[in-house]
Structures are given as structure tokens and as C-alpha cells.
Design a protein around this motif. Structure first.
Motif, PDB file in Angstrom:
ATOM      1  N   THR A 283      91.108 -15.128  12.022  1.00 23.15           N
ATOM      2  CA  THR A 283      91.229 -14.917  10.580  1.00 23.15           C
ATOM      3  C   THR A 283      91.877 -16.129   9.908  1.00 23.15           C
ATOM      4  OG1 THR A 283      91.421 -12.520  10.944  1.00 23.15           O
ATOM      5  CG2 THR A 283      92.144 -13.378   8.809  1.00 23.15           C
ATOM      6  N   LEU A 284      92.935 -16.667  10.505  1.00 24.04           N
ATOM      7  CA  LEU A 284      93.601 -17.835   9.933  1.00 24.04           C
ATOM      8  C   LEU A 284      92.659 -19.038   9.855  1.00 24.04           C
ATOM      9  CD1 LEU A 284      97.133 -17.682  11.645  1.00 24.04           C
ATOM     10  CD2 LEU A 284      96.478 -16.829   9.394  1.00 24.04           C
ATOM     11  N   MET A 285      91.727 -19.144  10.824  1.00 28.83           N
ATOM     12  CA  MET A 285      90.766 -20.251  10.826  1.00 28.83           C
ATOM     13  C   MET A 285      89.444 -19.889  10.154  1.00 28.83           C
ATOM     14  SD  MET A 285      91.141 -22.092  14.565  1.00 28.83           S
ATOM     15  CE  MET A 285      90.989 -20.594  15.555  1.00 28.83           C
ATOM     16  N   ASN A 286      89.314 -18.654   9.721  1.00 26.39           N
ATOM     17  CA  ASN A 286      88.073 -18.182   9.094  1.00 26.39           C
ATOM     18  C   ASN A 286      86.883 -18.262  10.056  1.00 26.39           C
ATOM     19  OD1 ASN A 286      86.655 -16.970   6.971  1.00 26.39           O
ATOM     20  ND2 ASN A 286      86.000 -18.927   6.135  1.00 26.39           N
ATOM     21  N   ILE A 287      87.095 -17.842  11.300  1.00 28.70           N
ATOM     22  CA  ILE A 287      86.032 -17.738  12.292  1.00 28.70           C
ATOM     23  C   ILE A 287      85.595 -16.282  12.378  1.00 28.70           C
ATOM     24  CG2 ILE A 287      85.452 -17.952  14.741  1.00 28.70           C
ATOM     25  CD1 ILE A 287      87.409 -20.278  14.922  1.00 28.70           C
ATOM     26  N   GLU A 288      84.320 -16.039  12.167  1.00 25.58           N
ATOM     27  CA  GLU A 288      83.820 -14.659  12.243  1.00 25.58           C
ATOM     28  C   GLU A 288      83.964 -14.126  13.663  1.00 25.58           C
ATOM     29  OE1 GLU A 288      79.875 -15.113  10.792  1.00 25.58           O
ATOM     30  OE2 GLU A 288      80.481 -14.924   8.696  1.00 25.58           O
ATOM     31  N   HIS A 289      84.326 -12.859  13.776  1.00 26.67           N
ATOM     32  CA  HIS A 289      84.601 -12.313  15.102  1.00 26.67           C
ATOM     33  C   HIS A 289      84.456 -10.806  15.138  1.00 26.67           C
ATOM     34  CE1 HIS A 289      88.390 -12.256  12.838  1.00 26.67           C
ATOM     35  NE2 HIS A 289      88.809 -11.288  13.649  1.00 26.67           N
ATOM     36  N   VAL A 290      84.292 -10.305  16.358  1.00 28.84           N
ATOM     37  CA  VAL A 290      84.259  -8.875  16.645  1.00 28.84           C
ATOM     38  C   VAL A 290      85.526  -8.526  17.401  1.00 28.84           C
ATOM     39  CG1 VAL A 290      83.023  -6.988  17.776  1.00 28.84           C
ATOM     40  CG2 VAL A 290      81.737  -8.901  16.762  1.00 28.84           C
ATOM     41  N   ALA A 291      86.231  -7.487  16.952  1.00 33.01           N
ATOM     42  CA  ALA A 291      87.493  -7.092  17.561  1.00 33.01           C
ATOM     43  C   ALA A 291      87.331  -5.762  18.296  1.00 33.01           C
ATOM     44  CB  ALA A 291      88.583  -6.973  16.497  1.00 33.01           C
ATOM     45  N   MET A 292      87.498  -5.795  19.612  1.00 32.95           N
ATOM     46  CA  MET A 292      87.628  -4.575  20.395  1.00 32.95           C
ATOM     47  C   MET A 292      89.125  -4.223  20.483  1.00 32.95           C
ATOM     48  SD  MET A 292      84.743  -5.077  23.377  1.00 32.95           S
ATOM     49  CE  MET A 292      85.731  -6.227  24.324  1.00 32.95           C
ATOM     50  N   ASP A 293      89.423  -3.072  21.086  1.00 39.63           N
ATOM     51  CA  ASP A 293      90.813  -2.611  21.083  1.00 39.63           C
ATOM     52  C   ASP A 293      91.478  -2.801  22.440  1.00 39.63           C
ATOM     53  OD1 ASP A 293      93.023  -1.612  19.758  1.00 39.63           O
ATOM     54  OD2 ASP A 293      91.960   0.119  18.982  1.00 39.63           O
ATOM     55  N   ASN A 294      92.828  -2.709  22.427  1.00 43.84           N
ATOM     56  CA  ASN A 294      93.566  -2.642  23.680  1.00 43.84           C
ATOM     57  C   ASN A 294      93.660  -1.179  24.111  1.00 43.84           C
ATOM     58  OD1 ASN A 294      95.490  -1.695  21.819  1.00 43.84           O
ATOM     59  ND2 ASN A 294      97.186  -2.468  23.065  1.00 43.84           N
ATOM     60  N   ASP A 295      94.502  -0.890  25.097  1.00 42.70           N
ATOM     61  CA  ASP A 295      94.475   0.457  25.675  1.00 42.70           C
ATOM     62  C   ASP A 295      95.231   1.500  24.857  1.00 42.70           C
ATOM     63  OD1 ASP A 295      97.079  -0.380  26.270  1.00 42.70           O
ATOM     64  OD2 ASP A 295      97.078   0.543  28.265  1.00 42.70           O
ATOM     65  N   TYR A 296      95.910   1.111  23.780  1.00 43.61           N
ATOM     66  CA  TYR A 296      96.563   2.139  22.957  1.00 43.61           C
ATOM     67  C   TYR A 296      96.305   1.973  21.459  1.00 43.61           C
ATOM     68  CZ  TYR A 296     100.535  -1.173  22.321  1.00 43.61           C
ATOM     69  OH  TYR A 296     101.341  -2.247  22.032  1.00 43.61           O
ATOM     70  N   GLY A 297      95.255   1.268  21.092  1.00 39.89           N
ATOM     71  CA  GLY A 297      94.816   1.257  19.700  1.00 39.89           C
ATOM     72  C   GLY A 297      95.499   0.271  18.797  1.00 39.89           C
ATOM     73  N   LYS A 298      96.171  -0.736  19.362  1.00 41.02           N
ATOM     74  CA  LYS A 298      96.968  -1.668  18.557  1.00 41.02           C
ATOM     75  C   LYS A 298      96.110  -2.534  17.639  1.00 41.02           C
ATOM     76  CE  LYS A 298      98.731  -5.145  20.861  1.00 41.02           C
ATOM     77  NZ  LYS A 298      99.619  -5.864  21.806  1.00 41.02           N
ATOM     78  N   ILE A 299      95.001  -3.059  18.171  1.00 43.03           N
ATOM     79  CA  ILE A 299      94.217  -4.021  17.389  1.00 43.03           C
ATOM     80  C   ILE A 299      93.518  -3.332  16.231  1.00 43.03           C
ATOM     81  CG2 ILE A 299      92.287  -5.637  17.446  1.00 43.03           C
ATOM     82  CD1 ILE A 299      94.264  -4.989  20.600  1.00 43.03           C
TER      83      ILE A 299
END
Length: 353
Positions: A283-299
Motif C-alpha cells: 500500500t505504501l508503494m502503491n503496488i496492487e496486491h491480493v491479501a490472504m489471512d493469517n491463522d486468526y484473522g489479523k490481516i
């Protein structure tokens, strides 16, 4: 929302929260330096230093890692003033050394204001949560910042202290420049630690020979080299106390780790990651991305709380969905007339040690 607007909003929210608890010209300590290879925590350190410098006009008077805190040296360096505990994703019982430091500080320094900077909270054992609750209850001036709504609810229900929802302190860095042109259509930053989900990663094999890494490795001799650099920096400044060397060392190491992480992410035109700071640094570099989660929903919890308006991120529940979401990123960019590649907004990616 474009990334510059979102970053500015997050940065201002962090400054407001910090400014409510410390004023200009006030000396302070910053504890829990992340002297390990996880790049995200170095981004948090540098963003925190940037915010505290803006609010107070000062570098910290005392710093330490979880393992080398010295109560005598702390009191000598900072006879009075607040203690800031670094933010991150280690409040709880997954990463014990960080929590042990917090409990120690809460119990031994009841005469000081203590501020826990933005954290995610996760306890796997209720007994450990109760121990933390008891330590907090015994302190009359402890203030807690959390990064997402699940942590906010937990603290409100279990701890007796003021709690505020605040963005991750890495946003204190502001917009960052992509340090290199992309070499691959996609890169995969996937965690290999205790928060990893047992995904079926086979859908990613369709990408072929693209970077697939975690950012928790470091070259041999890293510490020796940076100790030499820190001594040189102090000599150039004409100030070479042990505290000066330590602050310089910590900032130099964090800068190097941050640059390594930015370069890793920038290899890809787009990124798939299950690390929160993979998401934040993209986000800081403005790179498009897909975010998966960690094992307890943090992301996903963080994105829901703060960054979902950003045009360059989509969430996925598993690798198969992540692969399909890359196409939706391209389609969404076309619909809003947004260039797919990162724009260069800032040339400085580090702080002075």
C-alpha cells in the motif's frame, strides 16, 4: 481511494493518538526493538520513530530489545517520562519474549505512563490473558492502542485500561517509492512462521518461475557490519555515548531490513501475500496486491478496519481465490482508470540513524 489519501489519513490518526499522551519536548523511552529478520516490525519501528520525532521533536532517551532491557540504565537515562512499547502483532502468548517484557514493565514501573503502541491481540491460553489483565489492573496509567476491531473488543472485555483503535505505526513512514522496476508478473510473499495457515498452495504452481519467499532470512555478519556503521555515524556526529550508538544501530538495522522487504515486494508487478506488512508495504508503494489471512484473522481484520477503501487491494480466503482475484484487480484498475503499476511518490525510504 488512492494510496496517498489513505496513508495521510492513517498517519494523522496515529499522530492524534500519540499527541494525546505526550507533548512537544518530552523525553521518552521506546522499548521492544525488533532485532530479528521480520521486515514488518522494522517498518513499524521506523514509522514509530518518525511519528514520535514529529510529536516530541526528540529521539528516544532509552531503547532496548526484549532481552536486553536494563532497569538501572533506563532510570539513569530517563529519570522521568513515559515508556512506549512498540506496536505489532505480538501482544499475547504466541511470542512470549515480547509479552514477558510488557509484564515486567507494567509491574516494575507503576510510576510511569506506559503506552502500548498499535497492536493485534491474540491469546491461545486464557490463563495468560488473565495474567496480563492482572498486570494491567495494577497500573494506573497504562494506555493501549489496537489495530483492528477484534482486538478492540477483546481489550474492552478483558482489560481495565483506556483503549483506542489506531492504524499500524508503519504508516508513519508515509508514501514510499518502488525501489526497482518489476521483473515478474506476480511475486508471492507467504509466511513460514507460527501464524501460517495450512493452505493448499498448489494453485500457485500455475505461475511458474516467480519469486515465492518469506522475508525472515538475513545474511551472516549482519550485526557486526551494522555495529561498525553505527560507531562511524556517531563519530561523524561527535556524539558517541552508548545510547547514541544503540539508537543509531537500531535505526540502521531497521532501515536495511525495510529496504530488503521493499525490494522483495517490488520484484512483482502485483503481489499475493498473507503477511500484514506485505499488505501495508504494498500500500505504501502503491503496488496492487491480493491479501490472504493469517491463522486468526489479523490481516483481513486490519483491512476491514483501515485500508479497504484503497483501490489496490482485494482479499482472498485461499490460494485458488487469490489467483482469480489477480484478474479482478486488473479489471478494477481499468474501470477506475488507474494505472496498474505503482506510481513513484517519494524518494526517501529510510530515516537517519
Amino acid at each position: 481511494m488512492d494510496h496517498v489519501q489513505l496513508i495521510h489519513r492513517a498517519r494523522e490518526a496515529i499522530k492524534r493518538a500519540v499527541s494525546s499522551l505526550i507533548g512537544p519536548g518530552t523525553d521518552y523511552a521506546l522499548l521492544d526493538f525488533p532485532d530479528y529478520t521480520n521486515v514488518g516490525d522494522s517498518a513499524i519501528w521506523l514509522g514509530t520513530i518518525a511519528i514520535l520525532m514529529e510529536v516530541t521533536g526528540r529521539l528516544p532517551r532509552y531503547v532496548s530489545t526484549p532481552s536486553d532491557f536494563d532497569a538501572f540504565a533506563f532510570r539513569a537515562s530517563l529519570p522521568e517520562g513515559p515508556i512506549f512499547l512498540l506496536g505489532g502483532g505480538n501482544f499475547g502468548d504466541i511470542y512470549v519474549s515480547h509479552q514477558d517484557l510488557r509484564i515486567k514493565i507494567l509491574r516494575e514501573f507503576r510510576d510511569r505512563r506506559i503506552v502500548q503502541l498499535p497492536q493485534s491481540v491474540k491469546f491461545r491460553d486464557e490463563r495468560n490473558a488473565r495474567q496480563t489483565a492482572e498486570a494491567i489492573a495494577g497500573h494506573q496509567d497504562f494506555h493501549m492502542f489496537v489495530r483492528e476491531h477484534a482486538s478492540l473488543r477483546f481489550v474492552q472485555q478483558n482489560f481495565n485500561c483506556p483503549v483506542t483503535l489506531v492504524p499500524d505505526a508503519a504508516f508513519g513512514l508515509g508514501p514510499l517509492e518502488r525501489p526497482r522496476a518489476p521483473e515478474y508478473p506476480v511475486m508471492l510473499l507467504l509466511r513460514e512462521d507460527a501464524e501460517r495457515v495450512g493452505y493448499d498452495y498448489s494453485p500457485f504452481e500455475a505461475f511458474g518461475a516467480v519469486p515465492w519467499v518469506d522475508w525472515i532470512r538475513e545474511y551472516r555478519g549482519f550485526h557486526s557490519l551494522h555495529r561498525l556503521k553505527a560507531s562511524f555515524v556517531c563519530l561523524l556526529r561527535g556524539r558517541c555515548t552508548s545510547l547514541d550508538r544503540r539508537v543509531a544501530l537500531f535505526n540502521l538495522m531497521a532501515n536495511t531490513r525495510l529496504k530488503r522487504g521493499l525490494s522483495l515486494l517490488a520484484q512483482g508487478d502485483r503481489v499475493i501475500t498473507d503477511r500484514l506488512h506485505g499488505h501495508i508495504m504494498c500500500t505504501l508503494m502503491n503496488i496492487e496486491h491480493v491479501a490472504m489471512d493469517n491463522d486468526y484473522g489479523k490481516i483481513h481484520g486490519y483491512i476491514d478496519a483501515w485500508t479497504s477503501p484503497y483501490d489496490g487491494v482485494v482479499m482472498a480466503d485461499n490460494p485458488q481465490q487469490a489467483v482469480s482475484m489477480l484478474g479482478s484487480l486488473k479489471d478494477r484498475a481499468a474501470q477506475i482508470g488507474k494505472p496498474r503499476r505503482a506510481t513513484l511518490r517519494r524518494t526517501k525510504t529510510s530515516l537517519q540513524p
